[in-house]
Design a protein around this motif. Sequence first.
Motif, PDB file in Angstrom:
ATOM      1  N   THR A  54       0.867  -1.168   0.000  1.00  0.00           N
ATOM      2  CA  THR A  54       0.000   0.000   0.000  1.00  0.00           C
ATOM      3  C   THR A  54       0.906   1.220   0.000  1.00  0.00           C
ATOM      4  N   LEU A  55       0.557   2.192  -0.826  1.00  0.00           N
ATOM      5  CA  LEU A  55       1.284   3.460  -0.855  1.00  0.00           C
ATOM      6  C   LEU A  55       0.343   4.544  -0.356  1.00  0.00           C
ATOM      7  N   VAL A  56       0.801   5.319   0.620  1.00  0.00           N
ATOM      8  CA  VAL A  56      -0.002   6.418   1.154  1.00  0.00           C
ATOM      9  C   VAL A  56       0.654   7.740   0.782  1.00  0.00           C
ATOM     10  N   VAL A  57      -0.141   8.630   0.214  1.00  0.00           N
ATOM     11  CA  VAL A  57       0.340   9.962  -0.155  1.00  0.00           C
ATOM     12  C   VAL A  57      -0.810  10.945   0.023  1.00  0.00           C
ATOM     13  N   ASP A  58      -0.509  12.059   0.656  1.00  0.00           N
ATOM     14  CA  ASP A  58      -1.520  13.095   0.903  1.00  0.00           C
ATOM     15  C   ASP A  58      -2.754  12.536   1.593  1.00  0.00           C
ATOM     16  N   GLY A  59      -2.526  11.579   2.473  1.00  0.00           N
ATOM     17  CA  GLY A  59      -3.616  11.006   3.240  1.00  0.00           C
ATOM     18  C   GLY A  59      -4.453   9.976   2.517  1.00  0.00           C
ATOM     19  N   GLU A  60      -4.126   9.705   1.259  1.00  0.00           N
ATOM     20  CA  GLU A  60      -4.878   8.725   0.473  1.00  0.00           C
ATOM     21  C   GLU A  60      -4.036   7.460   0.257  1.00  0.00           C
ATOM     22  N   ALA A  61      -4.692   6.315   0.236  1.00  0.00           N
ATOM     23  CA  ALA A  61      -4.001   5.036   0.060  1.00  0.00           C
ATOM     24  C   ALA A  61      -4.243   4.473  -1.331  1.00  0.00           C
ATOM     25  N   ILE A  62      -3.188   3.943  -1.912  1.00  0.00           N
ATOM     26  CA  ILE A  62      -3.253   3.296  -3.219  1.00  0.00           C
ATOM     27  C   ILE A  62      -2.697   1.886  -3.050  1.00  0.00           C
ATOM     28  N   PHE A  63      -3.391   0.882  -3.597  1.00  0.00           N
ATOM     29  CA  PHE A  63      -2.835  -0.465  -3.554  1.00  0.00           C
ATOM     30  C   PHE A  63      -2.778  -1.059  -4.951  1.00  0.00           C
ATOM     31  N   GLU A  64      -2.155  -2.206  -5.051  1.00  0.00           N
ATOM     32  CA  GLU A  64      -1.797  -2.919  -6.287  1.00  0.00           C
ATOM     33  C   GLU A  64      -0.461  -2.396  -6.814  1.00  0.00           C
ATOM     34  N   SER A  65       0.497  -3.297  -6.835  1.00  0.00           N
ATOM     35  CA  SER A  65       1.875  -2.950  -7.176  1.00  0.00           C
ATOM     36  C   SER A  65       2.005  -2.259  -8.527  1.00  0.00           C
ATOM     37  N   ALA A  66       1.415  -2.830  -9.572  1.00  0.00           N
ATOM     38  CA  ALA A  66       1.542  -2.249 -10.908  1.00  0.00           C
ATOM     39  C   ALA A  66       0.882  -0.882 -10.979  1.00  0.00           C
ATOM     40  N   ALA A  67      -0.262  -0.725 -10.298  1.00  0.00           N
ATOM     41  CA  ALA A  67      -0.956   0.563 -10.288  1.00  0.00           C
ATOM     42  C   ALA A  67      -0.101   1.627  -9.608  1.00  0.00           C
ATOM     43  N   ILE A  68       0.556   1.254  -8.522  1.00  0.00           N
ATOM     44  CA  ILE A  68       1.438   2.188  -7.821  1.00  0.00           C
ATOM     45  C   ILE A  68       2.587   2.613  -8.738  1.00  0.00           C
ATOM     46  N   CYS A  69       3.182   1.644  -9.419  1.00  0.00           N
ATOM     47  CA  CYS A  69       4.299   1.946 -10.318  1.00  0.00           C
ATOM     48  C   CYS A  69       3.855   2.868 -11.456  1.00  0.00           C
ATOM     49  N   LEU A  70       2.709   2.568 -12.043  1.00  0.00           N
ATOM     50  CA  LEU A  70       2.194   3.379 -13.138  1.00  0.00           C
ATOM     51  C   LEU A  70       1.908   4.799 -12.677  1.00  0.00           C
ATOM     52  N   TRP A  71       1.282   4.939 -11.530  1.00  0.00           N
ATOM     53  CA  TRP A  71       0.938   6.261 -11.017  1.00  0.00           C
ATOM     54  C   TRP A  71       2.187   7.081 -10.693  1.00  0.00           C
ATOM     55  N   LEU A  72       3.207   6.431 -10.127  1.00  0.00           N
ATOM     56  CA  LEU A  72       4.457   7.146  -9.832  1.00  0.00           C
ATOM     57  C   LEU A  72       5.094   7.671 -11.119  1.00  0.00           C
ATOM     58  N   CYS A  73       5.021   6.866 -12.167  1.00  0.00           N
ATOM     59  CA  CYS A  73       5.566   7.302 -13.459  1.00  0.00           C
ATOM     60  C   CYS A  73       4.795   8.500 -14.001  1.00  0.00           C
ATOM     61  N   GLU A  74       3.484   8.475 -13.859  1.00  0.00           N
ATOM     62  CA  GLU A  74       2.665   9.574 -14.347  1.00  0.00           C
ATOM     63  C   GLU A  74       2.889  10.849 -13.531  1.00  0.00           C
ATOM     64  N   ARG A  75       3.085  10.686 -12.239  1.00  0.00           N
ATOM     65  CA  ARG A  75       3.259  11.843 -11.361  1.00  0.00           C
ATOM     66  C   ARG A  75       4.646  12.453 -11.495  1.00  0.00           C
ATOM     67  N   HIS A  76       5.603  11.662 -11.928  1.00  0.00           N
ATOM     68  CA  HIS A  76       6.982  12.139 -12.039  1.00  0.00           C
ATOM     69  C   HIS A  76       7.529  11.856 -13.446  1.00  0.00           C
ATOM     70  N   PRO A  77       6.945  12.470 -14.463  1.00  0.00           N
ATOM     71  CA  PRO A  77       7.383  12.208 -15.841  1.00  0.00           C
ATOM     72  C   PRO A  77       8.837  12.593 -16.096  1.00  0.00           C
ATOM     73  N   ASP A  78       9.372  13.506 -15.268  1.00  0.00           N
ATOM     74  CA  ASP A  78      10.761  13.930 -15.433  1.00  0.00           C
ATOM     75  C   ASP A  78      11.752  12.813 -15.125  1.00  0.00           C
ATOM     76  N   LYS A  79      11.296  11.759 -14.473  1.00  0.00           N
ATOM     77  CA  LYS A  79      12.181  10.636 -14.139  1.00  0.00           C
ATOM     78  C   LYS A  79      12.374   9.697 -15.331  1.00  0.00           C
ATOM     79  N   ASN A  80      11.579   9.873 -16.373  1.00  0.00           N
ATOM     80  CA  ASN A  80      11.737   9.124 -17.633  1.00  0.00           C
ATOM     81  C   ASN A  80      11.685   7.606 -17.449  1.00  0.00           C
ATOM     82  N   LEU A  81      10.748   7.147 -16.642  1.00  0.00           N
ATOM     83  CA  LEU A  81      10.591   5.710 -16.448  1.00  0.00           C
ATOM     84  C   LEU A  81       9.328   5.177 -17.123  1.00  0.00           C
ATOM     85  N   MET A  82       8.787   5.999 -18.024  1.00  0.00           N
ATOM     86  CA  MET A  82       7.667   5.611 -18.868  1.00  0.00           C
ATOM     87  C   MET A  82       7.773   6.423 -20.157  1.00  0.00           C
TER      88      MET A  82
END
Length: 214
Positions: A54-82
């Motif tokens: 589970t990943l918690v950010v800004d008081g909200e929880a996100i689960f599912e490993s692939a969903a967490i990875c995808l969302w991190l990529c979308e939130r941080h496009p400057d990291k160039n991991l997508m």
Amino acid sequence: MYKLFYYPRNASWAPHMLLAEMRLDYELVLVDRKTEAQKNPEYLKLNPTGRIPTLVVDGEAIFESAAICLWLCERHPDKNLMPAERTLARAKFYQWLFYLNATLQPELMMYFYPQKHSADPLTHAAIKQTQQARVGDILSLIDGELTDKEFLLGNQISACDFLLFMLLHWASGFDKPPLAYTNLSRFMRSFSQRETVKKVCEIEGTLLGIYEIE
């Protein structure tokens, strides 16, 4: 700051490596599977599936490993991991992320937990044997995909590779493990040498000795 609820080498491993690769600020919270802490009422408030991560950010929880990875990529496009939006490379990224999550991981879960798929203990060995063959077909497919490639998408690393590394490691005890495949072996040995991977494995107590080049 991100807060990742994890257990060593569980499905939290891929997002843990990704957070480290992105050099983001994050806090780790151990969910002790040995005491079934993932079933505790407080944890279930965050993740009603009773699973890790589970990943918690800004008081909200996100689960599912692939969903967490995808969302991190979308939130941080400057990291160039997508790959960039509306490109064929982005479509391939989705293809492999979903294939690993929806095809390879469930097949591995059936192998590791045959008792969840049959109430008859006498069938468990047969299920595991069948799953080794089914997973073997998947490993052969991915091995072919990695021909002349450093990563799944070519020469550019992506979040897919962290998920792939995690799942391949889970299969390391198979009769024909990933290291027995030419390209999978090359991928695993090379990927295990990344500083962020080594850092996370040190934190989680995961040994990488099997990937040392002989």
